[in-house]
Enzyme design. Structure first.
Site, PDB file in Angstrom:
ATOM      1  N   HIS D 364       0.819  -1.216   0.000  1.00 42.66           N
ATOM      2  CA  HIS D 364       0.000   0.000   0.000  1.00 42.66           C
ATOM      3  C   HIS D 364       0.849   1.261   0.000  1.00 42.66           C
ATOM      4  CE1 HIS D 364      -3.809   1.859   0.013  1.00 42.66           C
ATOM      5  NE2 HIS D 364      -4.454   0.983   0.768  1.00 42.66           N
ATOM      6  N   ASP D 368      -2.394   1.968  -4.535  1.00 44.66           N
ATOM      7  CA  ASP D 368      -3.657   1.945  -3.806  1.00 44.66           C
ATOM      8  C   ASP D 368      -4.603   0.920  -4.433  1.00 44.66           C
ATOM      9  OD1 ASP D 368      -2.696   4.105  -2.267  1.00 44.66           O
ATOM     10  OD2 ASP D 368      -3.243   5.458  -3.905  1.00 44.66           O
TER      11      ASP D 368
END
Lengths: 336, 336, 83, 390
Positions: D364, D368
């Protein structure tokens, strides 16, 4: 070793006044320039080795007028006189002594390595004897390109002991090349007297043994030097091959600034100074009515102005940026 | 004597003939080019490289010299200064020591010392290397020494294409270039494109791609190294072989690129181990690729003796294929 | 070709794919997948090796038939007799 | 004190040849100075009258020190200083003898384990404990490939095909896996996405394709998945590369690491270099070669360090969906489950179709979920046109 005086009858005739005063001015110009260099050295403006030719000025001043701008010149590390007499700007020479970017070698050479493409001045060479093969090659290039020019090579009598001297004599004579060999015999290779280093001290005889024309010349007499150089260059240009002049001279100053002169006595130096090229030539001109105090003062003033301007030029010149340190190692700066 | 034309636009020739073809082409292309050296003319060249050129180009351009390396190398420098494009041949690298003053003190310095005013577009060719039972004054590999000197370029043609193509690039280079021809290569035979011409003299070449270890070499050791690589392939070791081609300037990008891929390097150098070009390459690898390494960098060099005469001793003194293989095996440890 | 020769070729193909297999420990009935953790890639490599050594082309659809030593020997001797 | 050479630092005044009141001309010798080269006469560059001699005979002074004042014509006499100028003080003798080299005060460092520089660097990246490894390099040094194998949780295979990992080595590998995977879970904020992809068309195409291929060139559907995974990365490049020094470093090229289970436990993921540009048959050949060599211990170090992303498939073992763990410093791993037959709506009709679960675990920090979703969609789309993957 004491000087031997030439008799008055042997001496070449005086030229006309303007030419005679040019010769005198040329010698004074070198003398005053070098005296200033000694002063600036003591003041640490000039560093490295500084070899002065004071006492030997008749050689460059006598030889250079016999050369044309297309001729090539190779000199030694005692070459300030040659550079100035050849016509290199005094400011560029002085700036080089300072190590400035405005110097004739961009501060890369210093006193011993003055170079100038404009006057075909291929440098002070600080390896004794190292310049002779270069002059042979420059002469070869002239010959192969069908040009009538001379390669004039100055070197000291110390070079005579080097193998390169003999190799070069042989090659130049063998190939009949237009080289003018100018051996400045000032009797001492640094501190070693000629008779302590040569089995035969008659240097011009060595050159003659290679089959080239060779003369010994009283090089304290600027006119004698000039006359011999003219004979030599004319013969070379006539295709007669290399020509050798042993120019017998004396340096009044130590070998370099840092030399206690343990190897010769003051009496000998004084005796030679009496025969100095400037003092004797001035005297002769006075006797002939070609020089008076006012004229001499005029020359000195003119020279002093030039020397001052040269110092000012050197002082004002920039230092080469250290970032440019590696420039001019290769023509394209791409090598590691 | 003359190269034979074969099918497919290639010609079969020897390394010697490749060098001769390059010389002939250069002499034809530019009237400023001439060849000078001991026995290059009437004798036909010590290694018969220049055989026949005298008849084609005459004694002015195929110039036999006396046995005076310093003066004819110096004359080459002078001639280059004077506008020519000389190719000077020195019989062997050992004899070049008689001219080292001219090469190191003049050829390498004059551009820098003159503040960039004078370039020396000179090519010096010489034979190098051992393996011919010529003992300790004709067998040494001093090209690494010369690579120490800024101001000159050092190239080492190891293939027919480079023997054919490096001379033209060297002549086009405005700075002095030393070409080292390993004398064992002169009889190498092969085919090159009929139109083979100039090749670069800046870059190393990967002669055999591989993934496990970089074998970095040049000149006469290239063949031995390629043979070692083939043999290692049979053992499951995939060796990359880098031919330096140019020892100065070194092509860091190719050397380090190879080592970064393989993580292991062995330098093969016919020069002596101590203070040699192999040491320089190792140092660069340490400086720039340390964290890519999987094993200490190794080298196979000549043993530290003057090269002896007896064959078994000479063989033992020089790098050999089996020594290269052993060095690689040690580096690989237990890896396949 | 004798059964022993076929057996030797099969075992060689097997150990070529999986070097840690020891001949005498191969259970003839248990599929290679269960016995040696074979996957489809191993089976493919096994088929390729048999093709090389015996010249027998095993179509994809027949892979289940050669999935154990026993099955393999039977399948191959049938194929080789046909030829 | 005049400088007579670059190497002259000081001189000793031996004798004055002039005295105060004397008139001197430029160039006159005024003193004798002793230097390391011997006695040298000193000239004056200034004409005038000697005003004052500053340095006494027998005194050594540094270069640059005033040794006398000469008054030019018309100049007033200089006032005598009340105290000697510091510059005229004798030079302190230079530090005499060189000091003996200091005795070593610290004990020599204990000789540390032999680990190659590349291996040490990589071990730091992967969190592999070097103490647990047995080196296979020169002189037993731990090499990059040793670390890679440990980091990839593989038992160290050795070149001889018959050799087997020892129990010790297997235990060491287990610890190395622990380190690498613990680092991944400790440092990498994973996010997970999964989708089900209809593989029917792709498998039909593959069967047809394989019928015309000789046995040695047959394709497994795994090769199709690898190629599709690589091509989809071209559309979402932030999944292809590394997280290094708090920044995403894109991979140079798409080199898919194919996760390969080893027979006695452990896992390696060597690279199929430039997967996206290879023909499918070429991907298959490379994949097959890697599996073969991985399982016989003949991988190369670079093959293990090259991957810019990893693809893993556990479908043959009946797993439906994989939740994979990223192999640091990569930023993504793609997982495939089993091919299963499921009722599936095609153009409004329920059919039995063969489907596969594709999952993505991504870092992450580098991307995304939105980008991850685009990636899975691209993967699905590519697998519907298998002929374009050839």
């Amino acid at each position: 070793m004491t000087p031997t005086e030439a008799t008055n009858d042997d001496r070449p005739a005086l030229p006309e006044r303007a030419q005679a005063l040019d010769l005198l001015r040329g010698m004074i110009r070198i003398r005053r320039f070098e005296e200033k260099c000694a002063e600036l050295y003591s003041a640490m403006k000039i560093r490295g080795f500084l070899h002065l030719c004071i006492g030997e000025e008749a050689i460059p001043v006598g030889v250079m007028p016999t050369l044309v701008p297309e001729d090539a010149i190779v000199a030694t590390y005692r070459e300030h006189g040659h550079a100035l007499a050849r016509g290199m700007p005094m400011g560029a020479v002085m700036a080089e002594m300072y190590g400035k970017a405005g110097g004739c070698s961009r501060g890369r050479g210093g006193s011993m390595h003055l170079f100038d493409a404009a006057t075909r001045f291929y440098g002070g060479n600080a390896i004794v004897g190292g310049g002779l093969p270069l002059a042979v090659g420059l002469a070869l290039a002239e010959r192969m390109q069908g040009r009538p020019n001379v390669a004039a090579c100055f070197f000291g009598e110390g070079a005579v002991a080097e193998g390169e001297f003999h190799e070069s004599m042989n090659l130049a004579a063998l190939w009949n090349l237009p080289v003018l060999f100018l051996c400045e015999n000032n009797l001492y290779a640094m501190g070693t007297a000629l008779q302590l280093s040569e089995s035969n001290t008659d240097i011009h005889a060595k050159a003659a043994s290679y089959g080239m024309t060779s003369e010994a010349v009283d090089a304290m007499d600027v006119l004698a030097v000039g006359a011999a150089a003219r004979r030599a260059t004319e013969a070379i240009r006539a295709g007669e091959g290399p020509y050798f002049l042993e120019l017998r001279t004396y340096r009044f100053r130590p070998h370099s600034m840092f030399d206690p002169e343990l190897y010769r006595n003051k009496e000998e130096v004084e005796a030679w100074k009496q025969r100095g090229p400037i003092v004797t030539f001035s005297q002769r001109l006075r006797e002939a009515g070609l020089l008076d105090d006012a004229a001499l003062a005029g020359i000195e003033a003119e020279v002093a102005r030039e020397v001052d301007a040269a110092v000012a030029f050197a002082e004002a010149s920039e230092w080469e940026p250290v970032g440019d340190l590696a420039r001019d190692v290769y023509t394209e700066e791409d090598a590691a | 004597m003359t190269a034979q034309t074969a099918n497919g636009g290639t010609i079969a020739l020897t390394y010697r003939e490749a060098v001769r073809a390059a010389l002939r082409e250069a002499l034809e292309a530019d009237p400023r080019v001439f060849l000078m050296g001991e026995d290059v003319g009437r004798y036909g060249g010590c290694y018969a490289v220049s055989t026949g050129l005298l008849a084609e180009f005459g004694p002015e351009r195929i110039r036999d010299t006396p046995l005076s390396e310093s003066s004819f190398v110096g004359a080459g420098i002078g001639a280059a200064l004077g506008g020519m494009r000389p190719i000077v041949e020195i019989m062997t690298v050992n004899f070049s020591l008689l001219a080292i003053d001219q090469i190191v003190n003049n050829a390498a310095t004059i551009r820098h010392m003159s503040g960039g005013q004078f370039s020396i577009p000179l090519v010096i060719r010489m034979a190098t290397g051992g393996g011919r039972q010529l003992a300790a004054q004709h067998s040494h590999s001093l090209e690494g020494w010369y690579a120490h000197i800024p101001g000159i370029r050092v190239v080492t043609p190891a293939t027919l294409e480079d023997a054919r193509g490096m001379l033209a690039s060297a002549l086009a280079c405005p700075d002095p270039v030393l070409i080292f021809e390993n004398a064992l290569l002169y009889n190498d035979k092969g085919e090159i494109p009929a139109d083979a011409g100039a090749v670069d003299i800046d870059r190393a070449a990967i002669r055999r791609p591989g993934r496990d270890v970089s074998l970095i070499t040049y000149g006469g050791s290239l063949g031995k190294t390629l043979a070692a690589a083939e043999s290692l392939a049979g053992q499951g070791v995939d060796a990359e072989v880098v031919d330096l081609r140019t020892l100065r300037p070194l092509d860091d990008a190719t050397i380090l690129g190879s080592v970064r891929r393989t993580r292991r390097a062995v330098i093969v150098d016919e020069g002596w181990r101590s203070v040699g070009i192999a040491a320089e390459i190792m140092a660069r690898i340490m400086e720039q690729a340390f964290y890519d390494l999987d094993a200490p960098v190794a080298r196979v060099c000549s043993e530290e003796v003057p090269i002896p005469y007896a064959k078994h001793l000479e063989d033992a003194a020089l790098p050999q294929t089996d020594k290269i293989i052993r060095a690689v095996e040690h580096l690989m440890g237990n890896h396949g | 070709m004798t059964e022993d020769e076929i057996r030797a070729a099969v075992l060689a193909a097997l150990t070529g794919v999986a070097p840690d297999i020891e001949d005498e420990t191969v259970d003839p009935a248990t599929p290679f997948r269960d016995q040696f953790d074979f996957d489809s890639m191993d089976l493919l490599n096994f088929a390729i090796a048999l093709h090389r050594s015996l010249g027998v082309e095993i179509p994809e659809i027949d892979y289940p038939k050669v999935a154990s030593l026993e099955g393999c020997l039977g399948y191959l001797s049938g194929k080789l007799q046909d030829a | 004190m005049p400088s007579l050479g670059s190497d002259m630092e000081a001189g000793t005044l031996v004798e004055w040849l002039v005295k105060p009141g004397d008139t001197v001309a430029r160039g006159d010798i005024v003193a004798v100075v002793e230097t390391q080269k011997g006695a040298i006469e000193i000239e004056t560059f200034q004409a005038g009258v000697v005003d004052r001699l500053v340095v006494e005979p027998g005194t050594e002074v540094p270069v640059g020190t005033v040794i006398a004042h000469i008054r030019g014509e018309g100049e007033p006499a200089a006032p005598a200083p009340e105290t000697p100028t510091p510059a005229s003080e004798p030079v302190a003798p230079k530090a005499a003898k060189p000091r003996k080299p200091a005795e070593p005060t610290a004990p020599a460092a204990a000789s540390r384990a032999r680990v190659s520089p590349a291996a040490r660097q990589r071990a730091r990246d992967l969190g592999v404990d070097l103490e647990t490894l047995t080196g296979t390099g020169a002189d037993g040094a731990v090499t990059l490939v040793d670390v890679e194998r440990a980091g990839a949780a593989a038992p160290a295979p050795v070149p001889a095909p018959a050799a087997k990992p020892t129990g010790d080595a297997a235990a060491a590998m287990r610890r190395a896996i622990a380190a690498a995977m613990a680092r991944s879970k400790r440092e990498i904020p994973h996010y997970y996405l999964a989708t089900t992809i209809d593989l029917t068309r792709a498998l039909d195409w593959l069967e047809t394709e394989n019928r015309r291929r000789p046995v040695a060139e047959r394709l497994l559907y795994g090769a199709l998945l690898i190629k599709a995974a690589a091509l989809a990365l071209k559309e979402v490049p932030e999944l292809n590369g590394f997280w290094r020094d708090d920044a995403f470093v894109p991979g140079t090229g798409i080199h898919v690491g194919a996760a390969i289970a080893l027979r006695r436990g452990g896992l390696v993921a060597p690279a199929i270099r430039d997967t996206d540009t290879r023909e499918l048959g070429d991907v298959m050949a490379a994949f097959r070669d890697l599996v073969q060599r991985a399982r016989t211990g003949r991988l190369r170090a670079s093959e293990l360090s090259d991957p810019t992303v990893t693809v893993t498939s556990l479908g043959e073992n009946g797993v439906e969906t994989v939740f994979p763990v990223i192999y640091p410093p990569q930023v993504a791993i793609v997982g495939f489950g089993s091919v299963v037959e499921r009722p599936w709506s095609v153009d409004g009709t329920i059919e039995s179709r063969r489907v596969i679960s594709a999952s993505l675990a991504a870092d992450h920090r580098a991307s995304d979920g939105h980008r991850g979703a685009l990636y899975l969609r691209a993967l699905d789309r590519l697998l519907q046109t298998p002929e374009t993957l050839a």
